[in-house]
Motif scaffolding. Structure first.
Motif, mmCIF file in Angstrom:
data_model
loop_
_atom_site.group_PDB
_atom_site.id
_atom_site.type_symbol
_atom_site.label_atom_id
_atom_site.label_comp_id
_atom_site.label_asym_id
_atom_site.label_seq_id
_atom_site.Cartn_x
_atom_site.Cartn_y
_atom_site.Cartn_z
ATOM 1 N N THR A 1 0.854 -1.185 0.000
ATOM 2 C CA THR A 1 0.000 0.000 0.000
ATOM 3 C C THR A 1 0.888 1.232 0.000
ATOM 4 O O THR A 1 2.007 1.190 0.528
ATOM 5 N N PRO A 2 0.430 2.347 -0.581
ATOM 6 C CA PRO A 2 1.266 3.554 -0.625
ATOM 7 C C PRO A 2 1.565 4.133 0.754
ATOM 8 O O PRO A 2 2.611 4.750 0.957
ATOM 9 N N LYS A 3 0.634 3.978 1.701
ATOM 10 C CA LYS A 3 0.827 4.516 3.043
ATOM 11 C C LYS A 3 0.695 3.395 4.071
ATOM 12 O O LYS A 3 -0.337 3.237 4.728
ATOM 13 N N PRO B 1 15.531 -18.603 2.434
ATOM 14 C CA PRO B 1 16.838 -19.232 2.236
ATOM 15 C C PRO B 1 17.847 -18.355 1.512
ATOM 16 O O PRO B 1 19.041 -18.634 1.549
ATOM 17 N N VAL B 2 17.378 -17.277 0.866
ATOM 18 C CA VAL B 2 18.308 -16.428 0.105
ATOM 19 C C VAL B 2 18.312 -14.987 0.607
ATOM 20 O O VAL B 2 18.889 -14.113 -0.048
ATOM 21 N N GLY B 3 17.703 -14.694 1.728
ATOM 22 C CA GLY B 3 17.759 -13.345 2.255
ATOM 23 C C GLY B 3 16.484 -12.906 2.945
ATOM 24 O O GLY B 3 15.502 -13.641 3.023
ATOM 25 N N LEU B 4 16.517 -11.660 3.413
ATOM 26 C CA LEU B 4 15.447 -11.103 4.222
ATOM 27 C C LEU B 4 14.406 -10.424 3.329
ATOM 28 O O LEU B 4 14.734 -9.803 2.326
ATOM 29 N N ILE B 5 13.130 -10.539 3.734
ATOM 30 C CA ILE B 5 12.042 -9.878 3.015
ATOM 31 C C ILE B 5 11.249 -9.041 4.011
ATOM 32 O O ILE B 5 10.802 -9.538 5.046
ATOM 33 N N GLN B 6 11.114 -7.745 3.696
ATOM 34 C CA GLN B 6 10.313 -6.840 4.525
ATOM 35 C C GLN B 6 9.046 -6.479 3.741
ATOM 36 O O GLN B 6 9.133 -6.043 2.595
ATOM 37 N N VAL B 7 7.905 -6.644 4.393
ATOM 38 C CA VAL B 7 6.633 -6.371 3.737
ATOM 39 C C VAL B 7 5.936 -5.257 4.507
ATOM 40 O O VAL B 7 5.645 -5.403 5.701
ATOM 41 N N TYR B 8 5.656 -4.167 3.813
ATOM 42 C CA TYR B 8 4.932 -3.042 4.395
ATOM 43 C C TYR B 8 3.483 -3.101 3.938
ATOM 44 O O TYR B 8 3.213 -3.163 2.736
ATOM 45 N N ALA B 9 2.549 -3.083 4.898
ATOM 46 C CA ALA B 9 1.123 -3.230 4.555
ATOM 47 C C ALA B 9 0.305 -2.150 5.250
ATOM 48 O O ALA B 9 0.718 -1.564 6.242
#
Length: 353
Positions: free
Chosen positions: A333-335, A345-353
């Motif tokens: 989402t934009p905000k 297994p290949v790195g970090l994932i950050q999810v902004y919701a």
């Protein structure tokens, strides 16, 4: 009679399309089932509000939840963004199929971590409504069971005032859960209730088992990791489903909430968000489930039974993880108001919701 003496077949009586013959034995049962389904949908809809409303699902002191259709739409839209951004090649239809078998273990943290409760709101009741809204979201998306940490036995070590506080929180959660469970066929399993537990009678009266459960919600009470050390404790653990993903809110650890034998292959999601209902809307709940399923998908086959296809796969993982120090940021989402962190297994994932 024909010349050969065989009787002529009588022409079949004409029937109007869509009408049952007068002597049909199925006409009433079909109509009866339709009436039952309609009545059930009306009963369930008593808990629903306008799915387009982004506000927390409460109005006039009554619980109002987003409709399953609104929740499914929000999940599909956010899942498609995740899948496209990460190159998963998994569409929302496949994600819905996967969520059916998803077992999420949620460890809340909110009544003193979040300051977003309205001045006129009841923070203790808000914590219970968060748990109910999460169960409603999972059930609306087709999941069949989950586990929620209610409180550990270690909470009692903080003294009688702390014990009184969390018991009051639990007591306030009984009424909304009781009504929702009755209307929606929710089976509530209170794992850890023992003789002498302060709210034993209240819980037993409030949550009889439905004849046909549509969803099984497991709540851990007075939980301690030492359950594993006794036969009775191990029997309680065996009653729990195998957990796919544990979601921990506001803390980067599972101390005190580890469940032996049930979390052997569990993935982990960090949620940087307090768990009171007024802090969430239905789209954010759906996003949390989408991220939870993402964690399961990315880590399937990684724990205890990992096998590598080739040396090239090992090299590719090493290059992304340790040479490129790969991280991925996905904005749903934009905000955004919520942040989830998933390891892969290949790195970090950050999810902004």
């Amino acid at each position: 009679m024909t010349a050969s003496g065989t009787p002529k077949a009588k022409p079949a009586p004409s029937e109007e399309p869509g009408l049952e013959p007068p002597d049909s034995i199925d006409a009433y049962p079909v109509g009866h089932r339709l009436q039952e389904d309609l009545f059930q949908s009306l009963v369930e809809s008593a808990d629903y509000t306008d799915g387009r409303t982004p506000l927390p699902a409460r109005s006039g002191g009554a619980l109002q939840l987003a409709t399953p259709e609104a929740i499914r739409k929000a999940f599909a839209e956010q899942w498609n963004v995740l899948s496209h951004s990460l190159g998963l090649g998994v569409d929302s239809d496949k994600a819905f199929q996967g969520v059916r078998d998803l077992v999420m273990y949620d460890i809340p943290d909110g009544t003193r971590s979040t300051l977003s409760v309205p001045v006129t709101g009841d923070v203790d009741a808000d914590a219970g409504l968060y748990c109910l809204a999460l169960v409603h979201t999972l059930a609306s998306l087709g999941a069949r069971t989950n586990v929620i940490m209610t409180h550990t036995i270690y909470n009692r070590d903080r003294g009688p005032e702390e014990t009184k506080r969390f018991l009051e929180i639990l007591l306030k959660g009984i009424d909304p859960f009781r009504e929702y469970a009755r209307r929606h066929g929710l089976a509530i399993h209170l794992e850890g209730i023992r003789e002498g537990y302060e709210l034993e009678q209240e819980f037993n009266r409030a949550f009889p088992m439905p004849s046909h459960a549509k969803f099984d919600a497991h709540f851990l009470l007075d939980y301690e990791e030492e359950w594993f050390l006794s036969p009775d404790g191990r029997a309680l653990l065996e009653a729990l489903p195998q957990i796919d993903v544990v979601v921990r809110h506001t803390k980067l650890g599972i101390s005190g909430g580890w469940i032996p034998t049930r979390m052997r292959k569990a993935a982990y999601v960090y949620s940087q968000n307090g768990t009171v209902h007024s802090n969430w809307n239905f789209s954010e709940y759906a996003a949390m489930v989408a991220v939870t399923y993402l964690a399961k998908l990315l880590n399937e086959g990684e724990a205890l039974s990992k096998t590598y296809a080739s040396i090239d796969e090992i090299k590719a993982r090493y290059r992304d993880r340790e040479i490129r120090l790969r991280q991925k940021i996905v904005r749903l989402t934009p905000k955004p108001r919520k942040l989830f962190v998933v390891g892969s297994p290949v790195g970090l994932i950050q999810v902004y919701a």
